[in-house]
Design a protein around this motif. Sequence first.
Motif, PDB file in Angstrom:
ATOM      1  N   LYS A   1     -45.114 -32.932 -20.291  1.00 57.19           N
ATOM      2  CA  LYS A   1     -45.262 -31.526 -19.903  1.00 57.19           C
ATOM      3  C   LYS A   1     -45.543 -30.619 -21.100  1.00 57.19           C
ATOM      4  N   ASN A   2     -44.994 -30.974 -22.282  1.00 54.86           N
ATOM      5  CA  ASN A   2     -45.181 -30.080 -23.427  1.00 54.86           C
ATOM      6  C   ASN A   2     -46.118 -30.648 -24.488  1.00 54.86           C
ATOM      7  N   TYR A   3     -46.719 -31.801 -24.219  1.00 55.04           N
ATOM      8  CA  TYR A   3     -47.526 -32.482 -25.236  1.00 55.04           C
ATOM      9  C   TYR A   3     -48.663 -31.596 -25.751  1.00 55.04           C
ATOM     10  N   PHE A   4     -49.308 -30.857 -24.849  1.00 55.12           N
ATOM     11  CA  PHE A   4     -50.445 -30.015 -25.245  1.00 55.12           C
ATOM     12  C   PHE A   4     -50.045 -28.544 -25.405  1.00 55.12           C
ATOM     13  N   SER A   5     -48.765 -28.258 -25.448  1.00 54.23           N
ATOM     14  CA  SER A   5     -48.309 -26.878 -25.556  1.00 54.23           C
ATOM     15  C   SER A   5     -48.637 -26.297 -26.933  1.00 54.23           C
ATOM     16  N   PRO A   6     -48.737 -24.976 -27.026  1.00 54.08           N
ATOM     17  CA  PRO A   6     -48.981 -24.345 -28.333  1.00 54.08           C
ATOM     18  C   PRO A   6     -47.933 -24.730 -29.369  1.00 54.08           C
ATOM     19  N   GLU A   7     -46.682 -24.889 -28.925  1.00 48.97           N
ATOM     20  CA  GLU A   7     -45.609 -25.247 -29.854  1.00 48.97           C
ATOM     21  C   GLU A   7     -45.851 -26.643 -30.444  1.00 48.97           C
ATOM     22  N   ALA A   8     -46.248 -27.586 -29.577  1.00 49.83           N
ATOM     23  CA  ALA A   8     -46.515 -28.948 -30.045  1.00 49.83           C
ATOM     24  C   ALA A   8     -47.734 -28.982 -30.960  1.00 49.83           C
ATOM     25  N   GLU A   9     -48.742 -28.179 -30.624  1.00 47.14           N
ATOM     26  CA  GLU A   9     -49.962 -28.147 -31.426  1.00 47.14           C
ATOM     27  C   GLU A   9     -49.707 -27.559 -32.810  1.00 47.14           C
ATOM     28  N   LYS A  10     -48.726 -26.681 -32.921  1.00 44.32           N
ATOM     29  CA  LYS A  10     -48.395 -26.116 -34.233  1.00 44.32           C
ATOM     30  C   LYS A  10     -47.656 -27.124 -35.108  1.00 44.32           C
ATOM     31  N   LEU A  11     -46.904 -28.015 -34.469  1.00 38.02           N
ATOM     32  CA  LEU A  11     -46.113 -28.989 -35.227  1.00 38.02           C
ATOM     33  C   LEU A  11     -46.900 -30.237 -35.590  1.00 38.02           C
ATOM     34  N   TYR A  12     -47.813 -30.627 -34.713  1.00 34.76           N
ATOM     35  CA  TYR A  12     -48.511 -31.893 -34.900  1.00 34.76           C
ATOM     36  C   TYR A  12     -50.017 -31.715 -34.778  1.00 34.76           C
ATOM     37  N   LEU A  13     -50.748 -32.541 -35.517  1.00 33.66           N
ATOM     38  CA  LEU A  13     -52.171 -32.706 -35.282  1.00 33.66           C
ATOM     39  C   LEU A  13     -52.348 -33.870 -34.316  1.00 33.66           C
ATOM     40  N   GLY A  14     -53.381 -33.798 -33.495  1.00 32.29           N
ATOM     41  CA  GLY A  14     -53.791 -34.916 -32.666  1.00 32.29           C
ATOM     42  C   GLY A  14     -55.242 -35.221 -32.973  1.00 32.29           C
ATOM     43  N   SER A  15     -55.762 -36.279 -32.417  1.00 34.36           N
ATOM     44  CA  SER A  15     -57.162 -36.616 -32.695  1.00 34.36           C
ATOM     45  C   SER A  15     -58.092 -35.512 -32.202  1.00 34.36           C
ATOM     46  N   THR A  16     -57.778 -34.909 -31.048  1.00 37.81           N
ATOM     47  CA  THR A  16     -58.629 -33.847 -30.523  1.00 37.81           C
ATOM     48  C   THR A  16     -58.548 -32.601 -31.383  1.00 37.81           C
ATOM     49  N   SER A  17     -57.329 -32.184 -31.756  1.00 38.90           N
ATOM     50  CA  SER A  17     -57.201 -30.982 -32.579  1.00 38.90           C
ATOM     51  C   SER A  17     -57.800 -31.193 -33.961  1.00 38.90           C
ATOM     52  N   PHE A  18     -57.702 -32.431 -34.487  1.00 38.56           N
ATOM     53  CA  PHE A  18     -58.339 -32.725 -35.770  1.00 38.56           C
ATOM     54  C   PHE A  18     -59.840 -32.483 -35.672  1.00 38.56           C
TER      55      PHE A  18
END
Length: 267
Positions: A6-23
């Motif tokens: 539920k929170n994997y793609f949340s703004p909070e998660a995106e601030k803490l972690y990079l993912g392949s898509t955000s990279f």
Amino acid sequence: MELNRKNYFSPEAEKLYLGSTSFKNFDKYHAGGCEAREVAKREGEWTDKVNPAFLLGNYLHSWSSGDLQEFIANTPELFKKDGTLLKQYAVGDTMINVFKNDLAMAQMREGQKEQIFTGEIANVPFKIQVDILNIEKGYFADIKTTKNIHEMYWNNETRERETFIEKYDYPLQFAIYAEILRQNLKMDKYLDCYILAVDKQEVPDHEIIYMDVDGFIKEKLEEVESKLPHIVAVRNGEIEPERCEECDYCRSTKKIVKPIHWLDLGA
């Protein structure tokens, strides 16, 4: 922060972690990458519009993970009053039937679904969500949808034609996944990896595509590591983000500085 579906793609998660898509979204050298847009998203100043192709992919992924009813409840805009999919998404049910009716595809889906892991690459926190993980048989797999599996695309940078796998740089995603899985499973080698591909033709084609780990992982991880210092600096506000001047965000915030010559259009 404990990550879940539920929170994997949340703004909070995106601030803490990079993912392949955000990279890739931050990487100005990747098609569609824009530093300015991604910084605006992190600061709550921009939200990407919903891509119909993304919703169709989510429909298929939700079926695969067993969360289809929840997806249907959360996205009523995809359905008619009688509960059937709108015409533009109707191929979704046909794609699901492809997975159901092909024994090899069904067997490749055996294993844990939508497993989340975190780790580090070059001391930078990364997160991954693996569609299918079969540790016993030594592989992981990712479900991919595309317009036409066998269609070739022209790359203006390399001046060569490429497959949908190269166009969207899935090898980079798989390299990140393989490395984070290796760390979490405490292995001295990488799991085999596969793409379970189905396309969006009226009669969908489908393939099980083997990704040779020895053929790309080392090179792709080196690419990630070489670009991370700049991307991290942009994410942290240490470097002014560059604008791509091609995405929706850049067009919406564009300010004319001076006229351009008519012969420069398209340059």
